[in-house]
Scaffold this motif. Structure first.
Motif, PDB file in Angstrom:
ATOM      1  N   ARG A   1       0.868  -1.262   0.037  1.00 17.26           N
ATOM      2  CA  ARG A   1       0.147   0.000  -0.090  1.00 17.26           C
ATOM      3  C   ARG A   1       1.101   1.277  -0.086  1.00 17.26           C
ATOM      4  O   ARG A   1       0.706   1.974  -0.853  1.00 17.26           O
ATOM      5  CB  ARG A   1      -0.923   0.005   1.203  1.00 17.26           C
ATOM      6  N   ASP A   2       1.861   1.435   0.868  1.00 14.43           N
ATOM      7  CA  ASP A   2       2.707   2.504   0.950  1.00 14.43           C
ATOM      8  C   ASP A   2       3.737   2.464  -0.337  1.00 14.43           C
ATOM      9  O   ASP A   2       3.911   3.950  -0.560  1.00 14.43           O
ATOM     10  CB  ASP A   2       3.635   2.282   2.254  1.00 14.43           C
TER      11      ASP A   2
ATOM     12  N   SER B   1      -8.944  -3.229   0.847  1.00 16.65           N
ATOM     13  CA  SER B   1      -9.738  -3.686   1.744  1.00 16.65           C
ATOM     14  C   SER B   1      -9.885  -4.989   1.739  1.00 16.65           C
ATOM     15  O   SER B   1      -9.797  -6.030   2.446  1.00 16.65           O
ATOM     16  CB  SER B   1     -11.165  -2.823   1.952  1.00 16.65           C
ATOM     17  N   ARG B   2     -10.390  -5.543   0.325  1.00 18.18           N
ATOM     18  CA  ARG B   2     -10.594  -6.877  -0.074  1.00 18.18           C
ATOM     19  C   ARG B   2      -9.355  -7.517   0.245  1.00 18.18           C
ATOM     20  O   ARG B   2      -9.497  -8.766   0.729  1.00 18.18           O
ATOM     21  CB  ARG B   2     -10.972  -6.901  -1.583  1.00 18.18           C
ATOM     22  N   SER B   3      -7.989  -7.052   0.146  1.00 21.34           N
ATOM     23  CA  SER B   3      -6.938  -7.840   0.228  1.00 21.34           C
ATOM     24  C   SER B   3      -6.665  -8.101   1.798  1.00 21.34           C
ATOM     25  O   SER B   3      -6.235  -9.263   2.158  1.00 21.34           O
ATOM     26  CB  SER B   3      -5.984  -7.299  -0.294  1.00 21.34           C
ATOM     27  N   GLN B   4      -7.085  -7.137   2.395  1.00 18.43           N
ATOM     28  CA  GLN B   4      -6.868  -7.170   4.048  1.00 18.43           C
ATOM     29  C   GLN B   4      -7.626  -8.007   4.947  1.00 18.43           C
ATOM     30  O   GLN B   4      -7.837  -8.735   5.767  1.00 18.43           O
ATOM     31  CB  GLN B   4      -6.596  -5.907   4.640  1.00 18.43           C
ATOM     32  N   ARG B   5      -8.926  -8.177   4.099  1.00 20.64           N
ATOM     33  CA  ARG B   5      -9.941  -8.721   5.019  1.00 20.64           C
ATOM     34  C   ARG B   5      -9.783 -10.240   5.367  1.00 20.64           C
ATOM     35  O   ARG B   5     -10.118 -10.767   6.558  1.00 20.64           O
ATOM     36  CB  ARG B   5     -11.419  -8.722   3.979  1.00 20.64           C
TER      37      ARG B   5
ATOM     38  N   GLU C   1      -8.773  -0.287   6.116  1.00 14.57           N
ATOM     39  CA  GLU C   1      -8.507  -1.761   7.037  1.00 14.57           C
ATOM     40  C   GLU C   1      -9.027  -1.549   8.359  1.00 14.57           C
ATOM     41  O   GLU C   1      -9.388  -2.438   9.211  1.00 14.57           O
ATOM     42  CB  GLU C   1      -7.065  -1.462   7.168  1.00 14.57           C
ATOM     43  N   ARG C   2      -9.353  -0.211   8.948  1.00 14.39           N
ATOM     44  CA  ARG C   2      -9.863  -0.130  10.146  1.00 14.39           C
ATOM     45  C   ARG C   2     -11.412  -0.448  10.265  1.00 14.39           C
ATOM     46  O   ARG C   2     -11.730  -1.140  11.278  1.00 14.39           O
ATOM     47  CB  ARG C   2      -9.964   1.364  10.698  1.00 14.39           C
TER      48      ARG C   2
END
Length: 281
Positions: free
Chosen positions: A125-126, A137-141, A182-183
């Motif tokens: 992301r960075d 969001s989908r990747s972190q879910r 992500e939060r």
């Protein structure tokens, strides 16, 4: 490293991984999504004990592993030494929603794998490699959802998993709107009422309410819609911890009074209304 492989080599490797998996099904073997966590039975620097697992492409076994040989020997009256006196990890499709160790596309210590994967996606992301907050969001879910399975179900990793999720929920960073994405995912998995998950205890519910409150509080810059979502989650808790957290927010907003900008005054009104009718339902 696929950068050193030709297309034909990549395709060949994928076939080599797929064929023994499908032959395993024809012999009656089911998926074994816990095989990568069976560290004591993994051999030859592999990542799994079974071709019936789902591993990362080009890293899966290309021939039967120790679990497969044992299961086939047991089912077809083969060599008993392959399974007698041995204890293999096994969990299939129905277990994935409840067993923290049963997951697809992982390897080794499961919680450490997914928390490291979460951190890796942050680095991507960075570096600007995610096209949108939605894709991020989908990747972190999945990383966060797997961590939630450990909470109150695994004595060693459960407390670490809860603290990890709570930290993601309550920590604002400078990477908005990716930060909000992500939060909100962490909020979703921590407030999920899925009966397959172990419920949070009172101490955890208290910490969750405080974490949600921290995300709503009138401190610093933050996405308005994210704060509203966190407030709605507090309302949905419908317990004394959620009520007390909203009461503390109402006091914080009231103390600022006329100093609040218009958008903050709207949020303050929402907080006040939520407190007034908290246990109305």
């Amino acid at each position: 490293d696929i950068s050193t492989m030709t297309d034909e080599q990549v395709f060949t490797r994928m076939i080599q991984e797929t064929v023994p998996h499908e032959i395993g099904h024809t012999l009656g073997l089911r998926h074994n999504f816990k095989a990568t966590a069976d560290l004591k039975n993994i051999v030859d620097n592999a990542d799994s004990t079974s071709v019936m697992d789902y591993e990362i492409d080009l890293q899966a076994l290309t021939e039967p592993g120790p679990y497969d040989l044992a299961a086939i020997a047991y089912g077809y009256e083969g060599d008993k030494s392959l399974y007698e006196g041995k204890d293999f990890f096994y969990a299939t499709d129905e277990s994935e929603s409840t067993d923290p160790q049963s997951n697809q596309w992982d390897a080794g210590d499961v919680f450490e794998f997914y928390s490291a994967r979460f951190a890796h996606f942050r680095k991507l992301r960075d570096a600007g490699l995610f096209s949108s907050p939605a894709s991020y969001s989908r990747s972190q879910r999945h990383n966060l959802a797997v961590a939630r399975k450990f909470v109150n179900r695994d004595e060693a990793s459960g407390p670490k998993a809860f603290d990890f999720l709570l930290k993601v929920l309550a920590t604002r960073t400078a990477e908005a709107p990716f930060d909000s994405a992500e939060r909100l995912e962490a909020m979703a998995v921590l407030t999920d009422a899925d009966p397959n998950l172990e419920p949070l205890d009172d101490k955890q519910l208290s910490k969750l309410a405080k974490g949600l409150s921290k995300s709503v509080a009138p401190v610093g810059e933050d996405d308005f819609d994210t704060r509203v979502a966190m407030l709605e989650a507090l309302k949905a808790m419908n317990n004394i911890y959620g009520r007390d957290a909203i009461a503390s927010l109402d006091k914080a907003f009231s103390q600022l009074g006329a100093k609040l900008p218009a958008r903050e005054r709207e949020l303050a009104l929402r907080v006040s209304q939520a407190l007034a009718g908290y246990f109305g339902k």
